[in-house]
Design a protein around this motif. Structure first.
Motif, PDB file in Angstrom:
ATOM      1  N   GLU A 171       0.825  -1.205   0.000  1.00 35.44           N
ATOM      2  CA  GLU A 171       0.000   0.000   0.000  1.00 35.44           C
ATOM      3  C   GLU A 171       0.862   1.260   0.000  1.00 35.44           C
ATOM      4  N   HIS A 174       2.301   1.620  -3.481  1.00 38.91           N
ATOM      5  CA  HIS A 174       1.272   2.070  -4.406  1.00 38.91           C
ATOM      6  C   HIS A 174       1.008   3.566  -4.249  1.00 38.91           C
ATOM      7  N   ALA A 175       0.959   4.044  -2.985  1.00 40.14           N
ATOM      8  CA  ALA A 175       0.748   5.466  -2.746  1.00 40.14           C
ATOM      9  C   ALA A 175       1.924   6.301  -3.249  1.00 40.14           C
ATOM     10  N   ILE A 177       3.883   5.525  -5.850  1.00 41.43           N
ATOM     11  CA  ILE A 177       3.918   5.528  -7.318  1.00 41.43           C
ATOM     12  C   ILE A 177       2.812   6.402  -7.895  1.00 41.43           C
ATOM     13  N   HIS A 178       1.584   6.293  -7.334  1.00 44.54           N
ATOM     14  CA  HIS A 178       0.431   6.980  -7.917  1.00 44.54           C
ATOM     15  C   HIS A 178       0.078   8.271  -7.188  1.00 44.54           C
ATOM     16  N   ASP A 179       0.773   8.597  -6.124  1.00 42.75           N
ATOM     17  CA  ASP A 179       0.542   9.830  -5.378  1.00 42.75           C
ATOM     18  C   ASP A 179      -0.930   9.963  -4.976  1.00 42.75           C
ATOM     19  N   GLU A 180      -1.425   8.946  -4.211  1.00 43.69           N
ATOM     20  CA  GLU A 180      -2.818   8.915  -3.806  1.00 43.69           C
ATOM     21  C   GLU A 180      -2.983   9.146  -2.307  1.00 43.69           C
ATOM     22  N   SER A 181      -2.073   9.898  -1.713  1.00 41.83           N
ATOM     23  CA  SER A 181      -2.138  10.101  -0.270  1.00 41.83           C
ATOM     24  C   SER A 181      -3.289  11.006   0.144  1.00 41.83           C
ATOM     25  N   HIS A 183      -6.372  11.478  -0.810  1.00 44.17           N
ATOM     26  CA  HIS A 183      -7.780  11.112  -0.843  1.00 44.17           C
ATOM     27  C   HIS A 183      -8.197  10.223   0.329  1.00 44.17           C
ATOM     28  N   ASN A 253       4.515  12.832   0.843  1.00 47.70           N
ATOM     29  CA  ASN A 253       4.749  11.390   1.003  1.00 47.70           C
ATOM     30  C   ASN A 253       4.683  10.946   2.469  1.00 47.70           C
TER      31      ASN A 253
END
Length: 361
Positions: A171, A174-175, A177-181, A183, A253
């Protein structure tokens, strides 16, 4: 040592057709084979045949398996079982509410966390079942008893936590690589509630909150695994709370750093338990007895006057605190009981509670 001791010795020759050098009847507990015209065991080319209708066990210490006795043990729960039941009930109630809210609001993160908690509750329910089943006496199906269920339960908890550590690392990657922190801020309320619930479990099993604990019995291993389970969940919730706080401060990050740190901490906490339980289930040599001490006993047994060879020396832990072993002796002469008495005493002083000695001429 008298013949009524733990090792039985058969020396008859003509009644069953075996001479004194055949060791297949060693440790036999059959008492009335002289009275039967048909031998209890018959020797064939393929081996030893047991006539149909003859029970293999004649020992009254073994009972018939009773499935309902486990449910009676669940009804008469001791203090740790009651605490674990309260903890499971709180987690089930919380995960159900979280799943309902996640489905109603369309939050995938809440639904995923609810399924994670549900799976963890299943592992804890197996731990409670192991507590109840391990109190049963040995029977015809499980002649050693059910104590190893608690070792299996601890191994299952450790395996689940290692999987959780791996999933947190994935997880975090994944965060990154896709910069989904950004949400996942809504998980802060869920993480705080989950942390409060797990802190109750940590308080219940706080006496087993150490990493390298010395297991005196199987219950200690199971209780330690439960404590590590709720402790790892607490650390995970604390990591999510810390990541959300750092994100609100504008730290880049933050989730990657916090989840990665939590993954490493959980892995380090669980790995000693995983190694210990796996070693017991794989029947490794007991860590409580040094290999040098076992070698010394082997040399002392070999040095006996009528012992020409010692082989097949195998020792393992059935459960923590109960060591089992077997050894084979090549004997010359007829003074076998003094040798058996010496070998039993030798390994008993070393800490081996259950020893089987096979003698060959």
């Amino acid at each position: 040592m008298e013949k009524s001791s733990s090792f039985k010795y058969c020396t008859q020759q003509s009644d069953l057709g075996f001479n004194t050098t055949d060791r297949r009847l060693a440790f036999s507990r059959q008492a009335s084979y002289h009275e039967s015209t048909k031998p209890f065991l018959s020797h064939t080319i393929s081996g030893i045949d047991i006539p149909s209708g003859v029970s293999y066990f004649n020992d009254k210490s073994f009972a018939q398996p009773n499935k309902f006795s486990i449910f009676r043990a669940l009804r008469s729960m001791n203090r740790p079982m009651k605490r674990l039941f309260i903890l499971i009930s709180l987690n089930v109630a919380y995960s159900t509410a979280e799943l309902a809210i996640g489905l109603f609001t369309g939050r995938v993160g809440l639904v995923s966390d609810a399924f994670h908690l549900t799976f963890g509750c299943g592992i804890l329910m197996f731990s409670m079942f192991a507590m109840a089943a391990s109190r049963q006496k040995p029977d015809l199906a499980y002649t050693y008893g059910y104590k190893r269920l608690e070792v299996l339960s601890a191994f299952t908890n450790a395996l689940f936590l290692l999987f959780m550590s791996f999933s947190l690392a994935v997880e975090a990657l994944h965060a990154f690589i896709h910069d989904e922190s950004e949400h996942k801020h809504y998980l802060i309320v869920s993480a705080v509630t989950n942390l409060l619930v797990n802190l109750i479990g940590v308080w219940f099993f706080r006496n087993y909150a150490r990493v390298n604990i010395v297991y005196g019995k199987a219950e200690d291993m199971n209780y330690h695994s439960i404590c590590l389970h709720v402790l790892a969940d607490s650390i995970r919730s604390a990591g999510l709370i810390l990541a959300s706080w750092f994100l609100s401060l504008g730290v880049q990050n933050a989730e990657v750093l916090c989840l990665g740190l939590v993954s490493v901490v959980v892995f380090m906490l669980v790995m000693p338990l995983f190694k210990t339980t796996g070693g017991i289930l794989l029947q490794m040599a007991p860590h409580s007895i040094p290999a040098s001490a076992l070698s010394k006993c082997w040399r002392q047994a070999t040095s006996q006057e009528n012992v020409s060879e010692v082989s097949q020396a195998r020792f393992w832990e059935l459960v923590p605190g109960h060591v089992v072993g077997s050894i084979s002796l090549q004997v010359e002469g007829t003074d076998v009981y003094s040798i058996l008495h010496f070998v039993h005493g030798l390994y008993r002083d070393l800490g081996i509670q259950d020893l089987t000695v096979q003698t060959d001429y």
